[in-house]
Design an enzyme around this catalytic site. Structure first.
Site, short mmCIF file in Angstrom:
data_model
loop_
_atom_site.label_atom_id
_atom_site.label_comp_id
_atom_site.label_asym_id
_atom_site.label_seq_id
_atom_site.Cartn_x
_atom_site.Cartn_y
_atom_site.Cartn_z
N LYS A 68 0.88 -1.30 -0.03
CA LYS A 68 0.12 0.14 0.10
C LYS A 68 0.99 1.22 0.09
CE LYS A 68 -3.80 -2.23 2.31
NZ LYS A 68 -4.54 -2.48 3.65
N GLN A 112 -4.17 -1.48 9.90
CA GLN A 112 -3.97 -2.69 9.15
C GLN A 112 -4.61 -3.77 10.19
OE1 GLN A 112 -2.87 -3.49 6.44
NE2 GLN A 112 -3.73 -5.68 6.62
N ASP A 135 -10.57 3.96 4.84
CA ASP A 135 -10.59 2.51 4.84
C ASP A 135 -12.16 2.18 5.19
OD1 ASP A 135 -9.61 0.06 4.15
OD2 ASP A 135 -9.09 -0.68 6.07
#
Length: 297
Positions: A68, A112, A135
């Site tokens: 990413k 994450q 996200d």
């Protein structure tokens, strides 16, 4: 093209299914995001910045975060990496995410997941400011998706919708079966499909008569986290199959070879949903940077 991807394309050519490949579409999305990031930096001096937070040293998570960050760099998006020890507490993680939420130089935050077992993942997600939740993991973002209000989409479900749109899959009135109930994948995928006028049935690995329910679906979204879980015999001929799973060995949640014999469209793993997830993350980071910069003027 990898040998595995080439083999799967050969399978698809020899069967009824056409591949829904996200690679080129994702690349175009990233290219547009990069152009917008460049304009923002040239006109305001602000470079969009994505902060990634990794707790522990899980190799797969670390690799995914690096990927990413590399994609961010190529898109002209700055990145800030925070790596915390595996023994980090919920309170410590929340404090770090709160600090990033309050930092004006950070526009998007990615935690994450999964996080270590001792951490309350929901509490950690909720420490992310809604305006930086690129996200789409907070309750605020889920509510926005459910009610059709402005907000960030969960990246994998949002990427799935963009992929279906790109392949002209009719959603209005289509019976969609979502297999999985994760708050960041299965549940928001159903909400986004419902907002597109699909009829949605939520299922999961413990659903009774699951195969029979799947066999009724025009569209199947597999997000159950079990390799080769959905079999070709479960599918209605001509169904559209979206495999949102990723398991060890580049294996999805759908038995690809069997599904390709029955479906009209199917996503490969890798190369289907995955590229769309990262592309939407970067696109939403630029969205966040533009909105935050405009609000400060």
């Amino acid at each position: 093209m990898t040998t595995e991807t080439a083999a799967r394309e050969t399978i698809a050519r020899e069967t009824t299914a056409r591949l829904m490949i996200g690679t080129d579409l994702a690349a175009a999305m990233v290219e547009r995001a990069a152009a917008r990031a460049k304009v923002l930096q040239e006109t305001t001096g602000v470079q969009p910045c994505l902060a990634t937070v990794l707790v522990g040293d899980d190799p797969a998570s670390a690799t995914y975060v690096r990927m990413k960050q590399n994609r961010s760099k190529k898109a002209g998006i700055g990145s800030r990496s925070i790596v915390l020890p595996a023994e980090t507490t919920t309170e410590e993680l929340v404090a770090e995410l709160t600090k990033l939420s309050e930092d004006p130089e950070v526009h998007g935050i990615l935690l994450q997941h999964p996080v270590p077992a001792q951490i309350d993942e929901r509490a950690a997600f909720e420490a992310i400011a809604p305006g930086k939740d690129v996200d789409g993991v907070t309750m605020h973002s889920f509510a926005a998706m459910a009610f059709g209000e402005p907000g960030f989409r969960s990246c994998t479900p949002g990427g799935i919708l963009r992929l279906l749109e790109a392949y002209d899959v009719p959603l209005a009135g289509a019976h969609t079966v979502v297999i999985g109930r994760s708050p960041i994948l299965g549940k928001p995928a159903g909400m986004l499909l419902l907002a597109s006028n699909a009829t949605v049935t939520y299922t999961h690995s413990r659903t009774k008569d699951l195969a029979e329910l799947v066999r009724q679906a025009d569209i199947v979204v597999a997000a159950v986290g079990k390799p080769n879980f959905v079999r070709g015999s479960w599918l209605k001929p001509g169904a559209v199959v979206v495999d949102a799973g990723y398991n060890e060995g580049n294996v999805g949640d759908v038995h690809f070879e069997e599904a390709a014999q029955v479906a009209s469209l199917v996503t490969p793993v890798p190369g289907g949903v995955g590229p769309m997830t990262i592309a939407l993350l970067l696109e939403q980071t630029v969205d966040a940077a533009e909105a935050q910069t405009a609000a400060r003027r």
